[in-house]
Design a protein around this motif. Structure first.
Motif, PDB file in Angstrom:
ATOM      1  N   PRO A  77       3.284   6.422  -6.224  1.00 23.12           N
ATOM      2  CA  PRO A  77       2.646   5.191  -5.418  1.00 23.12           C
ATOM      3  C   PRO A  77       2.618   3.782  -6.170  1.00 23.12           C
ATOM      4  CG  PRO A  77       1.191   6.849  -5.401  1.00 23.12           C
ATOM      5  CD  PRO A  77       2.417   7.288  -6.103  1.00 23.12           C
ATOM      6  N   ALA A  80      -2.889   2.099  -4.215  1.00 24.13           N
ATOM      7  CA  ALA A  80      -2.302   3.235  -4.456  1.00 24.13           C
ATOM      8  C   ALA A  80      -2.923   4.396  -4.736  1.00 24.13           C
ATOM      9  CB  ALA A  80      -1.258   3.196  -5.843  1.00 24.13           C
ATOM     10  N   THR A 128       0.994  -1.111   0.110  1.00 19.07           N
ATOM     11  CA  THR A 128       0.166   0.014  -0.010  1.00 19.07           C
ATOM     12  C   THR A 128       0.803   1.306   0.083  1.00 19.07           C
ATOM     13  OG1 THR A 128      -0.097  -0.066   2.450  1.00 19.07           O
ATOM     14  CG2 THR A 128      -1.764  -1.255   1.402  1.00 19.07           C
ATOM     15  N   ALA A 129       0.221   2.144  -0.646  1.00 22.30           N
ATOM     16  CA  ALA A 129       1.315   3.529  -0.685  1.00 22.30           C
ATOM     17  C   ALA A 129       0.475   4.721  -1.159  1.00 22.30           C
ATOM     18  CB  ALA A 129       2.326   3.551  -1.916  1.00 22.30           C
ATOM     19  N   HIS A 166       0.523   9.172  -1.597  1.00 22.43           N
ATOM     20  CA  HIS A 166       1.369  10.312  -2.115  1.00 22.43           C
ATOM     21  C   HIS A 166       0.444  11.436  -2.103  1.00 22.43           C
ATOM     22  CE1 HIS A 166       4.789  12.724  -3.463  1.00 22.43           C
ATOM     23  NE2 HIS A 166       3.849  13.148  -4.490  1.00 22.43           N
ATOM     24  N   PHE A 194       5.983   2.569  -6.906  1.00 22.96           N
ATOM     25  CA  PHE A 194       6.508   1.846  -5.906  1.00 22.96           C
ATOM     26  C   PHE A 194       5.984   0.428  -5.684  1.00 22.96           C
ATOM     27  CE2 PHE A 194       5.727   0.986  -1.406  1.00 22.96           C
ATOM     28  CZ  PHE A 194       7.188   0.974  -0.793  1.00 22.96           C
ATOM     29  N   GLU A 209       3.542  10.917   3.585  1.00 23.15           N
ATOM     30  CA  GLU A 209       3.766   9.989   2.513  1.00 23.15           C
ATOM     31  C   GLU A 209       4.365   8.529   2.991  1.00 23.15           C
ATOM     32  OE1 GLU A 209       6.088  12.282   0.001  1.00 23.15           O
ATOM     33  OE2 GLU A 209       4.663  14.013  -0.222  1.00 23.15           O
ATOM     34  N   TYR A 210       3.702   7.559   2.875  1.00 22.38           N
ATOM     35  CA  TYR A 210       4.008   6.067   3.323  1.00 22.38           C
ATOM     36  C   TYR A 210       3.885   5.175   2.263  1.00 22.38           C
ATOM     37  CZ  TYR A 210      -0.725   4.690   3.969  1.00 22.38           C
ATOM     38  OH  TYR A 210      -1.911   4.361   3.453  1.00 22.38           O
ATOM     39  N   GLY A 211       4.691   4.038   2.451  1.00 21.71           N
ATOM     40  CA  GLY A 211       4.497   2.755   1.674  1.00 21.71           C
ATOM     41  C   GLY A 211       4.638   1.715   2.801  1.00 21.71           C
TER      42      GLY A 211
END
Length: 240
Positions: A161, A207, A129-130, A132, A164, A217-219
């Motif tokens: 995302p 995403a 999961t991501a 932005h 990624f 912002e994460y992943g």
């Protein structure tokens, strides 16, 4: 480029000859042109970096490839799958290099994540999961928001995302879309091509991107053994 490689910037092009000349003067570039064809035709140009608005990437990449120049194309590579296929078909036919300039794939910590996944540190990757998000206080005509210039939450910010997730999952995946209004994008990436059908239990990645809200912002990368969380500024957390 000058400090980190042996390459030299020898020419720059723009639709506006004055802007090209000003850029060349600022960065000590020998030649400037008021069009892109002249850059591609310059005999001292050995490779071309395409940094025009995303809506023009396909045409400018093909222009360089057809004059025998390999290309590095700024993200997002193109507006759609058809344009991408055209670019890579031209590169293959001419036996030339062509690549999207997705800089985040070359960050040291992303390289480390890939190597650890390959070594089985979290087991088989089952979900990514991501998110932005940016708060873009810009007019709608600006290239980052204008869909005619391939701007917006999907075609500009959303590539981060998506890249990624696809980078870590590999292979071919079907994609379903939800909430694709210009300020917001949400995609689900399925573990097999779905022909446009909704991902249900089968989804492998999610995403999200926004251009009206700055957010953390994460992943997250989920494996059978562990979950990793990748958060700015490059921190990596692992938990069982």
């Amino acid at each position: 480029m000058r400090s980190a490689t042996r390459s030299t910037v020898v020419a720059v092009g723009s639709r506006d000859a004055g802007r090209a000349a000003a850029f060349a003067q600022e960065f000590d570039i020998p030649r400037s042109y008021g069009d892109y064809a002249s850059v591609a035709a310059d005999p001292e140009v050995e490779a071309v970096y395409v940094a025009s608005p995303h809506s023009e990437h396909r045409d400018h990449a093909l222009l360089a490839l057809r004059t025998g120049k390999p290309v590095l194309v700024e993200k997002a590579l193109a507006r759609n799958e058809r344009e991408v296929h055209q670019m890579f078909a031209a590169a293959e036919e001419a036996n030339l290099f062509a690549m999207e300039a997705m800089w985040t794939r070359f960050l040291p910590h992303i390289d480390w994540v890939r190597s650890r996944i390959a070594a089985g540190a979290i087991g088989e990757v089952v979900t990514v999961t991501a998110d932005h998000g940016q708060s873009l206080d810009l007019p709608d005509a600006h290239r980052l928001k204008n869909p005619d210039l391939a701007g917006g939450a999907l075609l500009d910010l959303g590539v981060y995302p998506i890249s990624f997730a696809v980078d870590l999952l590999g292979g071919k995946y079907g994609i379903t879309r939800k909430g694709l209004s210009r300020p917001r994008m949400q995609l689900k990436i399925c573990s097999s091509a779905t022909g446009g059908r909704e991902c249900r239990v089968d989804w492998k990645a999610r995403a999200n991107s926004y251009y009206r809200a700055r957010q953390i912002e994460y992943g997250y990368i989920y494996g059978y053994a562990r979950k990793w969380g990748h958060c700015p500024p490059g921190q990596l957390r692992s938990c069982k």
